[in-house]
Write an enzyme that holds these catalytic residues in place. Structure first.
Site, short mmCIF file in Angstrom:
data_model
loop_
_atom_site.label_atom_id
_atom_site.label_comp_id
_atom_site.label_asym_id
_atom_site.label_seq_id
_atom_site.Cartn_x
_atom_site.Cartn_y
_atom_site.Cartn_z
N GLU A 135 0.67 -1.29 0.26
CA GLU A 135 -0.25 -0.12 0.09
C GLU A 135 0.82 1.12 -0.37
O GLU A 135 1.51 1.56 1.65
CB GLU A 135 -0.78 0.30 1.28
CG GLU A 135 -1.96 1.34 1.32
CD GLU A 135 -2.63 1.38 2.46
OE1 GLU A 135 -2.55 2.28 2.98
OE2 GLU A 135 -2.60 0.04 2.80
N THR A 152 -4.62 6.04 1.39
CA THR A 152 -4.63 7.63 2.35
C THR A 152 -5.45 8.27 0.70
O THR A 152 -4.83 9.32 0.83
CB THR A 152 -3.61 8.55 2.97
OG1 THR A 152 -2.45 7.32 3.35
CG2 THR A 152 -3.38 9.53 3.73
N ARG A 201 0.57 9.78 1.27
CA ARG A 201 1.45 11.29 2.17
C ARG A 201 2.05 12.04 1.46
O ARG A 201 2.47 12.76 2.63
CB ARG A 201 1.00 10.32 3.36
CG ARG A 201 0.19 9.45 4.33
CD ARG A 201 0.13 8.60 5.31
NE ARG A 201 -0.68 7.62 5.44
CZ ARG A 201 -0.46 6.98 6.98
NH1 ARG A 201 0.80 6.64 8.00
NH2 ARG A 201 -1.66 5.51 7.01
N LYS A 230 -11.40 -1.82 5.87
CA LYS A 230 -10.17 -0.97 7.17
C LYS A 230 -10.77 -0.88 8.46
O LYS A 230 -12.08 0.25 8.30
CB LYS A 230 -9.53 0.32 6.12
CG LYS A 230 -8.20 0.01 7.05
CD LYS A 230 -7.30 1.39 6.10
CE LYS A 230 -6.46 2.70 7.14
NZ LYS A 230 -6.03 3.45 6.22
#
Length: 226
Positions: free
Chosen positions: A59, A87, A63, A147
């Site tokens: 993943e 994100t 960010r 998640k």
């Protein structure tokens, strides 16, 4: 989940998993590495080190400014690695990561516009949920794997264990505050398919190009099972 003919990374043949649903993501590995890179150049050798260690999924988060380019580089250059975009927080980013070659999307939460865009993309989605109401909202949208974030701050293992009572059909990838020492305890929960963690790619190892260390951490993580 189907596995086509073997791909090749370096000199070792690697079967490239093909994912078609959220449930497939949870079955790829015990740990999904949650990765932040400061430069696109770090992404490919890092992904190859994880793959050599037995972790075929990554993943790559948005960010940092390098996130989108890192997704594109790994998706195009590292055969055998399933690349997810993490994100993702806006509908615009959904389109960007899809164009970059992401094979699945991870969001920290699930506001309506973001959820609608992610589902419309057709990519498997691990949408973030931290409460039972959010989990049921995602289930109403047709998601049975999601998640759990931020995992430790949202009640930890006791909370997620309690969720399995009213919602036994839901499965989770807890992420947030999970460590090398606590991962096995999370994986022991019946509704946990895998966990997300950043400890596989320590910042000093990434900056220093210590790919052997990352490979070793991945090999340790690959052995974690309930």
């Amino acid at each position: 989940m189907t596995v086509p003919t073997a791909a090749r990374t370096g000199s070792a043949p690697v079967a490239k998993p093909v994912i078609s649903s959220e449930a497939d993501i949870l079955d790829l590995a015990p740990v999904i590495p949650v990765v932040v890179v400061d430069s696109v150049e770090q992404a490919v050798p890092l992904a190859r080190a994880l793959l050599r260690g037995g972790i075929p999924v990554i993943e790559l988060t948005l960010r940092s400014a390098a996130g989108l380019g890192a997704i594109e580089a790994v998706a195009s250059e590292v055969e055998g690695m399933v690349v997810g975009a993490g994100t993702v927080v806006t509908p615009e980013q959904v389109r960007q990561v899809q164009d970059a070659g992401a094979q699945f999307i991870v969001t920290p939460g699930s506001p309506p516009r973001l959820l609608e865009a992610a589902l419309a993309s057709g990519l498997p989605l691990l949408a973030g949920a931290g409460t039972l109401t959010e989990m049921l909202t995602l289930a109403e949208a047709g998601l049975e794997a999601m998640k759990f974030f931020p995992a430790e701050a949202s009640g930890g293992r006791p909370y997620l264990s309690a969720v399995s009572g009213p919602c036994p059909q839901l499965r989770f990838c807890p992420t947030g505050g999970i460590t090398r020492e606590t991962a096995a305890d999370w994986l022991a929960l019946p509704n946990v398919g895998c966990v997300g963690g950043s400890w596989l790619t320590p910042k000093d190892a990434v900056v220093g190009g210590d790919w052997a260390r990352i490979e070793q951490l991945a090999a340790e993580a690959a052995t974690l099972r309930a």
